[in-house]
Design an enzyme around this catalytic site. Structure first.
Site, mmCIF file in Angstrom:
data_model
loop_
_atom_site.group_PDB
_atom_site.id
_atom_site.type_symbol
_atom_site.label_atom_id
_atom_site.label_comp_id
_atom_site.label_asym_id
_atom_site.label_seq_id
_atom_site.Cartn_x
_atom_site.Cartn_y
_atom_site.Cartn_z
ATOM 1 N N GLY A 1 1.161 -0.540 0.143
ATOM 2 C CA GLY A 1 0.074 0.148 0.304
ATOM 3 C C GLY A 1 0.922 1.072 0.017
ATOM 4 N N THR A 2 1.048 1.861 -1.027
ATOM 5 C CA THR A 2 2.146 2.584 -1.047
ATOM 6 C C THR A 2 1.802 4.173 -1.803
ATOM 7 O OG1 THR A 2 4.271 2.465 -1.729
ATOM 8 C CG2 THR A 2 2.387 2.055 -3.197
#
Lengths: 217, 245
Positions: free
Chosen positions: A16-17
């Site tokens: 998740g970035t």
């Protein structure tokens, strides 16, 4: 939006970035956060590297399933290095992006990873390419990606200017990352930035407490 | 019955004729010289004079295999292309599986195994090339290896292959000095002097590639080679003058 929905379905470790790449006058800056999460609750790593060097002046930013992204970038590194040594010259950024795209498109059933390929080459100078989940390849002056990117589309669309100086661009990228990391729960840690120019590659790491603060912090 | 028909057959006195004929093909190729210094490795090849209309950039006898290894060959260029390509793929494959660059010995062993396989299979002939493989391992040690059509390989401090290899090797044996190997310039000069013994008309027909520790391969351009050749010629003159007095 699509990537955000996909993240919660990713089994195992995901990034998740927030990732981004921005061209400026004479080079390109790529940046990412450093958090790897599992299931949206647990932080696997606070200091993961999402900026993978695939050649001397070409980097890839990874988003999505970490395992898929690592496998793809390592295979791409193999193919690009072989290509470069056979051609006896540094590879074009477009060639590197195209290799990533081939891998993503041909394996689209199994893979769940998106990439930003950015770098400098002699033919076209600084370039940024985005390779989406299904294998779409697009060339852009700048691009953002990852779950955190949804929170900064407004900021980047408003604040991007073509032909910025290195300092302006660094500030732009840092601000964008800080804003995204501030709102997205699965982005965080430190901000990694890499400045790629004809002359070389420079890493800048900004720890969480040194990131720019905004009105509510 | 002739024992050189099929490669897989030994002759009554224990020869594999095809392999020996391959070595003859190597002896016809242009000379290549390799010298291993303490912090530098050098490969030099004799550039055969080419036709006027031919672009000499396309006649490359020194090939990089990876960032830390390169090779020069003597013999059939087409055969070399096949071997070099396989070695290049193997270098990358090694990086992918063990996340480390190859050691010079590993890739030499790989090339030698390919060559040996071709001396033991049906319907294929051996590769008609000998190669000199140089480079640095990841711990910084320099290496020079030589491979032959038979599939054997040996480590050397300095060696030559191809036409007049024997003359060049004798020159190297006479003039190789362990202390000189500390100096990068002396290593380069030794390689050039060795080649000058057999090459026609001096520096124009020499191609030289060097690799210093932690740097990538560099092919010297004509200007630089000329500088070394001039220095060598001056040294020779000094030596002659001293002899006379």
């Amino acid at each position: 939006m699509e990537r955000h929905y996909m993240d919660s379905k990713i089994k195992g470790v995901s990034t998740g970035t927030t990732i981004l790449a921005v061209t400026f006058n004479g080079g390109v800056i790529i940046g990412s956060d450093s958090r790897a999460s599992m299931g949206g609750n647990y932080v696997c790593s606070k200091t993961i590297n999402k900026l993978i060097q695939v050649h001397d002046r070409i980097f890839c930013c990874i988003a999505g399933s970490l395992a898929d992204a690592q496998a793809v970038t390592k295979t791409a590194k193999f193919q690009i290095s072989l290509h470069s040594i056979q051609m006896e010259s540094p590879p074009l950024v477009k060639a590197a992006a195209s290799v990533m795209k081939e891998l993503c498109y041909n394996n689209k059933e199994e893979l769940q990873a998106g990439f930003i390929t950015a770098g400098w080459d002699k033919k076209k100078g600084p370039q940024v390419y985005t390779v989406a989940l299904g294998g779409m390849l697009l060339s852009l002056p700048f691009t953002i990606g990852g779950s955190g990117s949804t929170y900064i589309y407004g900021y980047t669309d408003a604040k991007y200017k073509p032909d910025m100086s290195r300092e302006e661009c660094l500030q732009f990228a840092t601000n964008a990352l800080a804003l995204a990391m501030g709102r997205d729960n699965v982005s965080g840690g430190v901000a990694h930035l890499v400045v790629i120019t004809e002359g070389g590659v420079e890493h800048v790491v900004i720890p969480g407490d040194k990131l720019p603060k905004f009105h509510d912090e | 019955m002739s024992y050189d028909r099929a490669i897989t057959v030994f002759s009554p006195d224990g020869h594999l004729f095809q392999v020996e004929y391959a070595q003859e093909a190597v002896k016809k190729g242009s000379t290549a010289v390799g010298v291993r210094g303490k912090k530098i490795v050098v490969l030099g090849v004799e550039k055969k004079s080419i036709a006027k209309l031919q672009d000499d950039r396309t006649v490359r006898k020194i090939c990089a295999l990876d960032d830390n290894v390169f090779l020069a060959f003597a013999g059939l260029t087409a055969d070399a292309r096949v071997v070099v390509n396989r070695a290049r793929v193997e270098c990358q494959s090694h990086r992918l599986t063990v996340e480390d660059p190859v050691t010079v010995e590993y890739i030499t062993r790989f090339i030698s195994s390919i060559k040996q396989r071709y001396t033991q299979s049906n319907g294929r002939r051996p590769f008609g090339i000998s190669s000199l493989i140089v480079g640095f391992d990841f711990d910084g040690t320099p290496h020079l290896y030589q491979t032959e059509p038979s599939g054997t390989y040996h480590a050397w401090k300095a060696n030559a292959i191809g036409r007049s290899a024997k003359t060049v090797r004798e020159f190297l044996e006479k003039h190789y000095k362990e202390e000189d190997m500390e100096s990068d310039t002396e290593v380069i000069k030794l390689a050039i002097r060795a080649l000058l013994e057999v090459v026609q008309s001096g520096g124009k027909n020499i191609e030289l590639a060097i690799m210093k520790q932690d740097e990538s391969m560099k092919i010297l351009d004509q200007e630089e080679i000329k500088k070394y050749v001039t220095a060598i010629e001056n040294e020779k003159e000094e030596a002659e003058k001293k002899k006379k007095t």
